[in-house]
Scaffold this active site. Structure first.
Site, PDB file in Angstrom:
ATOM      1  N   LEU A  12       0.741  -1.242   0.051  1.00 51.16           N
ATOM      2  CA  LEU A  12       0.015  -0.011   0.039  1.00 51.16           C
ATOM      3  C   LEU A  12       0.727   1.284  -0.040  1.00 51.16           C
ATOM      4  CD1 LEU A  12      -2.997  -0.925   2.354  1.00 51.16           C
ATOM      5  CD2 LEU A  12      -2.755  -1.088  -0.207  1.00 51.16           C
TER       6      LEU A  12
ATOM      7  N   ARG B 103       2.521   8.552 -28.795  1.00 56.80           N
ATOM      8  CA  ARG B 103       2.677   7.724 -27.819  1.00 56.80           C
ATOM      9  C   ARG B 103       1.382   6.393 -28.059  1.00 56.80           C
ATOM     10  NH1 ARG B 103       6.589   9.728 -26.853  1.00 56.80           N
ATOM     11  NH2 ARG B 103       7.587  10.459 -24.896  1.00 56.80           N
TER      12      ARG B 103
ATOM     13  N   GLY C   4      14.134  13.740 -21.431  1.00 58.22           N
ATOM     14  CA  GLY C   4      14.105  12.377 -21.480  1.00 58.22           C
ATOM     15  C   GLY C   4      12.997  11.821 -22.293  1.00 58.22           C
TER      16      GLY C   4
ATOM     17  N   ASP D 157       5.682  -6.573   1.694  1.00 55.45           N
ATOM     18  CA  ASP D 157       6.320  -6.085   0.844  1.00 55.45           C
ATOM     19  C   ASP D 157       7.160  -7.093  -0.002  1.00 55.45           C
ATOM     20  OD1 ASP D 157       8.259  -3.296   1.072  1.00 55.45           O
ATOM     21  OD2 ASP D 157       9.284  -4.794   0.208  1.00 55.45           O
TER      22      ASP D 157
ATOM     23  N   ARG E  91       9.985  18.111 -21.614  1.00 55.45           N
ATOM     24  CA  ARG E  91      10.293  17.630 -20.503  1.00 55.45           C
ATOM     25  C   ARG E  91      11.766  16.520 -20.929  1.00 55.45           C
ATOM     26  NH1 ARG E  91       5.836  13.575 -17.926  1.00 55.45           N
ATOM     27  NH2 ARG E  91       6.245  12.405 -19.599  1.00 55.45           N
TER      28      ARG E  91
ATOM     29  N   SER F  25       8.038  -2.680 -19.355  1.00 53.93           N
ATOM     30  CA  SER F  25       7.788  -1.292 -19.930  1.00 53.93           C
ATOM     31  C   SER F  25       8.512  -1.035 -21.280  1.00 53.93           C
ATOM     32  CB  SER F  25       8.251  -0.378 -18.976  1.00 53.93           C
ATOM     33  OG  SER F  25       8.093   1.021 -19.590  1.00 53.93           O
TER      34      SER F  25
ATOM     35  N   LYS G 258      13.698  -2.225 -15.149  1.00 54.10           N
ATOM     36  CA  LYS G 258      12.933  -3.027 -15.837  1.00 54.10           C
ATOM     37  C   LYS G 258      13.575  -4.147 -16.681  1.00 54.10           C
ATOM     38  CE  LYS G 258       9.062  -1.989 -13.999  1.00 54.10           C
ATOM     39  NZ  LYS G 258       8.163  -3.203 -13.311  1.00 54.10           N
TER      40      LYS G 258
ATOM     41  N   TYR H 148      14.914   3.715 -14.248  1.00 51.34           N
ATOM     42  CA  TYR H 148      13.461   3.035 -14.024  1.00 51.34           C
ATOM     43  C   TYR H 148      13.685   1.995 -15.292  1.00 51.34           C
ATOM     44  CZ  TYR H 148       8.898   1.817 -15.250  1.00 51.34           C
ATOM     45  OH  TYR H 148       7.594   1.188 -15.773  1.00 51.34           O
TER      46      TYR H 148
HETATM   47  N1  UFG Z   1       2.963  15.162 -21.267  1.00 52.44           N
HETATM   48  C1  UFG Z   1       2.476  16.634 -21.379  1.00 52.44           C
HETATM   49  N2  UFG Z   1       2.359  17.287 -20.426  1.00 52.44           N
HETATM   50  C2  UFG Z   1       2.064  16.611 -19.077  1.00 52.44           C
HETATM   51  C3  UFG Z   1       2.269  15.230 -19.062  1.00 52.44           C
HETATM   52  C4  UFG Z   1       2.625  14.522 -20.144  1.00 52.44           C
HETATM   53  O1  UFG Z   1       2.809  17.266 -22.542  1.00 52.44           O
HETATM   54  O2  UFG Z   1       1.632  17.489 -17.969  1.00 52.44           O
HETATM   55  C5  UFG Z   1       3.402  14.625 -22.758  1.00 52.44           C
HETATM   56  C6  UFG Z   1       4.547  14.096 -22.637  1.00 52.44           C
HETATM   57  O3  UFG Z   1       5.772  14.732 -22.854  1.00 52.44           O
HETATM   58  C7  UFG Z   1       4.439  12.713 -23.608  1.00 52.44           C
HETATM   59  C8  UFG Z   1       3.096  12.385 -23.541  1.00 52.44           C
HETATM   60  O4  UFG Z   1       2.506  13.570 -22.846  1.00 52.44           O
HETATM   61  O5  UFG Z   1       4.974  13.155 -24.695  1.00 52.44           O
HETATM   62  C9  UFG Z   1       2.903  11.031 -22.265  1.00 52.44           C
HETATM   63  O6  UFG Z   1       3.204  11.456 -21.400  1.00 52.44           O
HETATM   64  P1  UFG Z   1       3.173  10.575 -20.094  1.00 52.44           P
HETATM   65  O7  UFG Z   1       3.742  11.108 -18.890  1.00 52.44           O
HETATM   66  O8  UFG Z   1       1.632  10.195 -19.686  1.00 52.44           O
HETATM   67  O9  UFG Z   1       3.802   9.167 -20.328  1.00 52.44           O
HETATM   68  P2  UFG Z   1       4.995   8.680 -20.769  1.00 52.44           P
HETATM   69  O10 UFG Z   1       4.869   8.328 -22.058  1.00 52.44           O
HETATM   70  O11 UFG Z   1       5.995   9.673 -20.395  1.00 52.44           O
HETATM   71  O12 UFG Z   1       5.494   7.320 -19.990  1.00 52.44           O
HETATM   72  C10 UFG Z   1       4.913   6.244 -20.102  1.00 52.44           C
HETATM   73  C11 UFG Z   1       4.820   5.537 -18.855  1.00 52.44           C
HETATM   74  C12 UFG Z   1       6.225   5.305 -18.064  1.00 52.44           C
HETATM   75  C13 UFG Z   1       6.933   4.399 -19.130  1.00 52.44           C
HETATM   76  C14 UFG Z   1       6.943   4.888 -20.394  1.00 52.44           C
HETATM   77  C15 UFG Z   1       7.562   4.169 -21.465  1.00 52.44           C
HETATM   78  O13 UFG Z   1       4.059   6.255 -17.849  1.00 52.44           O
HETATM   79  O14 UFG Z   1       6.126   4.449 -17.004  1.00 52.44           O
HETATM   80  O15 UFG Z   1       5.498   5.372 -20.744  1.00 52.44           O
HETATM   81  O16 UFG Z   1       8.578   5.022 -22.060  1.00 52.44           O
HETATM   82  F1  UFG Z   1       8.098   4.320 -18.447  1.00 52.44           F
END
Ligand code: UFG
Length: 350
Positions: A39, A229, A292, A56, A290, A122, A153, A149
């Site tokens: 949790l 995505r 990465g 855990d 952002r 992932s 994985k 991360y």
């Molecule tokens: N984004 C925005 N604004 C925000 C949040 C996200 O523009 O406030 C954009 C990000 O730049 C990205 C897209 O929306 O282009 C998706 O972002 P998310 O944070 O929703 O998801 P991610 O693709 O970054 O991450 C997901 C999973 C991670 C995993 C990754 C795999 O959440 O756990 O895919 O690469 F590691």
């Protein structure tokens, strides 16, 4: 493992977002989920389809006790840390929980001869280097994680594969693309604290229950300049776990499989889908990239079809966003102190 054989499945992390949806899918398929969760980020209220064990994954004695007490015959291992940004600041925690915890799960399974594992992996295992930036990703593509991360994985997968080879375990690692949406009942859904994912943040912004959305960069080399995505409905993702549990793998077999739709959606397309679902424009502003974020992460899902007999049945962004909106408005959000039940939606009466 034959279809139709009832399994008692230890679901580590089963109080979390994808884990709870999978527990429900297992139950509906006639299996018995036993949720094992500390949790730390999951919610007791999301455990509804079988027994709950508070524990855990680094506590091996507790794991073996849970396996014995419930007659566990298979494990689906979700429990782990997921925030990419935090993994950069605290790699020590991510290696301890994600790799050390996976080692604990494997050791407990081996001690009790539990033969089948499904592992939460992932798309983060791929990173960006060594492939065409906009091409769909295949499982054999280079693995070059761009965060601790993703490193953990990939290490978890390799540890599991080695166990399969050495000890006859059979396992499937599911490489998730972007999990999104919620069970159509509205009773379970995404509740991360803090929330960093695009769809819940866009909905909260649109409903006036959160800050305006910052769009992280519109100068990528993609059709509309925003990142692509592969958004996969969480119920489709849950079904992939059931298919992986039931897949006919030999003893010692290991498979790593992409779980996505094969369709890339841009951030702007997601915002437009939220606009349509809410009937109003989502407040947002373009900000810097952002760190990465790769321009495109889209699955080639063909191995999921050939190995698991699974394909996405709800690939439409309209359905994914519509179900996410229903969850954000559900009364379960309005009753208590923690994020699962905290009121995130100002205008639930709409
Ligand atoms: N984004 C925005 N604004 C925000 C949040 C996200 O523009 O406030 C954009 C990000 O730049 C990205 C897209 O929306 O282009 C998706 O972002 P998310 O944070 O929703 O998801 P991610 O693709 O970054 O991450 C997901 C999973 C991670 C995993 C990754 C795999 O959440 O756990 O895919 O690469 F590691």
């Amino acid at each position: 493992m034959n279809r139709g054989t009832r399994q008692v499945v230890l679901v580590t992390g089963g109080a979390g977002y994808i884990g709870a949806h999978t527990a429900k899918a297992l139950y509906e398929r006639g299996h018995q989920p036993v949720v094992y969760d500390n949790l730390s980020s999951g919610f007791r209220e999301a455990v509804r389809w079988g027994p709950f064990v508070h524990g855990d994954i680094r506590d091996r004695a507790r794991l073996t006790d849970a396996i014995d007490a419930h007659g566990v015959t298979a494990v689906i291992h979700f429990a782990g840390l997921i925030e990419v940004g935090r993994s950069v600041a605290r790699p020590d925690l991510f290696w301890d929980v994600n790799v050390g915890g996976t080692a604990g799960v494997l050791e407990a399974m081996r001690a009790r001869n539990v033969p089948r594992l499904v592992f939460s992996s992932s798309a983060a295992v791929y990173g960006q280097s060594g492939r065409d930036a906009l091409a769909p990703i295949r499982e054999a593509d280079p693995k070059a994680p761009s965060s601790p991360y993703g490193d953990t994985k990939l290490a978890g997968e390799r540890l599991i594969e080695a166990h399969c080879r050495a000890f006859g375990l059979s396992a499937v690692a599911l490489r998730y693309f972007n999990a999104a949406g919620a069970d159509p009942s509205g009773g379970i859904g995404e509740a991360h604290e803090p929330e960093t994912h695009l769809i819940p943040l866009a909905i909260a912004a649109g409903l006036g229950a959160g800050s305006p959305l910052t769009l992280f960069g519109d100068d990528f080399d993609t059709p509309d300049g925003t990142c692509l995505r592969d958004y996969i409905h969480v119920c489709d993702l849950a079904a992939a776990h059931v298919a992986a549990l039931e897949a006919p793998l030999p003893a010692g077999g290991f498979e790593a499989v992409n779980v996505g739709t094969g369709h890339g959606r841009s951030v702007r397309e997601v915002i437009q889908a939220v606009d349509r679902a809410l009937g109003r424009p989502t407040p947002h502003a373009v900000g810097p990239r952002r760190a990465g974020d790769p321009p495109s992460l889209v699955a080639d899902p063909s191995r999921a079809r050939s190995v698991l007999g699974w394909t996405a049945t709800r690939p439409s962004l309209e359905e994914i966003v519509g179900d996410a909106v229903r969850w954000e408005r559900h009364p379960a959000y309005g009753a208590g102190p923690r994020a699962f039940r905290a009121p995130r939606v100002a205008d639930a009466a709409e």
